[in-house]
Write an enzyme that holds these catalytic residues in place. Structure first.
Site, mmCIF file in Angstrom:
data_model
loop_
_atom_site.group_PDB
_atom_site.id
_atom_site.type_symbol
_atom_site.label_atom_id
_atom_site.label_comp_id
_atom_site.label_asym_id
_atom_site.label_seq_id
_atom_site.Cartn_x
_atom_site.Cartn_y
_atom_site.Cartn_z
ATOM 1 N N ASP A 63 0.103 -7.708 1.379
ATOM 2 C CA ASP A 63 0.460 -6.294 1.426
ATOM 3 C C ASP A 63 1.969 -6.096 1.493
ATOM 4 O OD1 ASP A 63 0.108 -3.577 1.397
ATOM 5 O OD2 ASP A 63 -0.454 -3.398 3.508
ATOM 6 N N SER A 113 4.648 2.436 7.786
ATOM 7 C CA SER A 113 4.300 1.275 6.971
ATOM 8 C C SER A 113 5.491 0.798 6.150
ATOM 9 C CB SER A 113 3.167 1.616 6.008
ATOM 10 O OG SER A 113 1.940 1.210 6.515
ATOM 11 N N HIS A 170 0.813 -1.214 0.000
ATOM 12 C CA HIS A 170 0.000 0.000 0.000
ATOM 13 C C HIS A 170 0.849 1.268 0.000
ATOM 14 C CE1 HIS A 170 0.326 -0.349 4.533
ATOM 15 N NE2 HIS A 170 0.476 0.950 4.398
#
Length: 456
Positions: free
Chosen positions: A129, A203, A99
């Site tokens: 992911d 992230s 992402h």
């Protein structure tokens, strides 16, 4: 923003969106981490930080404007998202979250000493992911090594390094709070939970153990306060043992090679003696699949996979996905009161294709749904009139208990939907006017209606 998930009273957020002005913090670069025992508390975590930080990077991902000249003015107009990553190979292999880079085609890597390097996408996996980039510079980089996430115990030290809010490398320390967390984000959910501070921009960054080995890839947080919320000590990381295989497959073939057996399973109900620790029930077996050829039937109870206990459907899915195509696996269980076993020859999913590029399979996020255009690989299950597919959903959002990944989206308030962008516009417009938005889905061979209640 496709990287944030809005919740009614809670926020589970993929933490890849940082500030657009990314300024890495300068620091002295040091060599790769030597093997050794866990760090002690006598000197805190300063020595470990100095050893690991050079291998943790900030990432800026941009999207080129279609048809625009490739100059600085048009490049800036394309927008950017930021996140974190870490180097696993001195030749410039960087691991991050999908992402962080999704929907973009231009990537920059920022080292802790201020160096900026261009990078290219090697491959990505939406199911877990994860994504892999490779720097195009010639210089050798500091790198870190994978650890064994299966050995991580609740209460063990957990150290997160990343670039929260685009500020540059920051270190936070906590413990492993829980294991095997299911966020309903995908079929292979098996997150490590930590109370080490993780925020937007972290992230794709690494979660280390006390020896400085990567035991997870920081991916999501739970936080109150919506998109502006920060860490409240509930963060999640993809375990390293899962991430390592995904990354290895991407580096070798550009896509993820998953085993396939062709069955769906469910937990035992209390009436069936279910305790959450005594196997799963076969709910469906695909025709001509490895499971069908091995003689498994609907209603069979599976207890063990290659001698390992099968505790829930996710465990079975992970076992099957990790098995190489062509390998033989012994599955043990019961049919009624009769003990059975099956010798499965692992196959490869009929619809499995090379990982798509961000340009080929863009997604949009709206009302807790992640949507993409239907692909040719969807057609065995979805008819031509289905133009949009749900790929994931916010487990606490309006679609909870209403929508499932894999559903086709046909209509919003009676309006036929032809693209993810059209779906987003229709859902947003309806949500402003209505307490409940009626959508028409295609699931299991038939259209169904569901109502989504917008969060206000």
């Amino acid at each position: 923003m496709t990287t944030a998930r809005l919740l009614a009273c809670l926020w589970i957020s993929v933490v890849g969106l940082g500030l657009s002005g990314l300024e890495p913090v300068g620091a002295q670069s040091v060599g790769p981490a030597p093997a050794g025992p866990a760090v002690g508390l006598g000197n805190g975590f300063a020595d470990l930080s100095a050893r690991l930080q050079p291998a943790v990077v900030a990432i800026r991902a941009k999207r080129s404007l279609v048809g625009a000249p490739r100059d600085s003015v048009h490049a800036a107009a394309g927008g950017a998202s930021t996140g974190s990553g870490f180097v696993i190979d001195p030749r410039g292999v960087v691991v991050t979250n999908n992402h962080v880079i999704e929907g973009n085609d231009r990537f920059e890597i920022f080292l802790v000493d201020g160096t900026t390097l261009p990078a290219t996408l090697v491959g990505r996996d939406t199911e877990t992911d994860l994504a892999v980039l490779r720097t195009t510079g010639a210089q050798r980089l500091a790198s870190v090594t994978w650890g064994n996430s299966d050995a991580a115990r609740v209460g063990d030290w957990a150290i997160a390094i990343g670039s929260p809010f685009g500020l540059g490398n920051s270190l936070s320390v906590g413990v492993i709070s829980a294991r095997n967390r299911d966020l309903q984000a995908g079929r292979y959910d098996d997150f490590l939970q930590t109370d080490a501070a993780i925020n937007r921009g972290n992230s794709g960054g690494p979660l280390f153990n006390a020896r400085g080995e990567v035991i997870g890839v920081n991916t999501a947080i739970v936080s109150p306060g919506g998109t502006q919320g920060g860490s409240v000590g509930v963060g999640f990381a993809v375990p390293s043992n899962l991430a390592r295989k995904i990354v290895s497959d991407i580096l070798q073939t550009g896509s993820v090679q998953r085993g396939w057996i062709g069955l769906r399973a469910r937990l035992l109900t209390p009436e069936e003696g279910g305790t959450g620790q005594n196997g799963v029930i076969v709910a469906d077996v695909a025709a001509n699949s490895p499971a069908a050829k091995a003689g498994l039937r609907m209603g069979d109870r599976i207890l063990k996979w290659a001698g390992q206990p099968v505790t829930d459907p996710r465990a079975l899915a992970r076992f099957a996905a990790a098995a190489p195509a062509g390998s033989k696996i012994k599955v043990e269980g019961f049919r009624g009161r009769q003990a059975i076993f099956a010798n499965l020859v692992i196959g490869r999913a009929p619809t499995e294709v090379r990982a798509p590029t961000p340009q080929a399979m863009p997604t949009v996020s709206v009302m807790g749904l992640v949507l993409r255009a239907a692909a040719p690989s969807d057609r065995p299950k979805l008819p031509p009139e289905v133009r949009v597919v749900v790929t994931a959903l916010d487990p606490f959002g309006p679609g909870k208990d209403q929508v499932r990944p894999g559903d086709g989206l046909l209509e919003v308030q009676g309006q036929a939907i032809a693209s993810p962008q059209e779906a987003r516009a229709a859902l947003q417009a309806a949500a402003r006017k209505r307490d409940a938005v009626v959508i028409r889905l295609y699931r299991d061979g038939q259209p169904i209606y569901r109502a989504l209640r917008p969060t206000r």
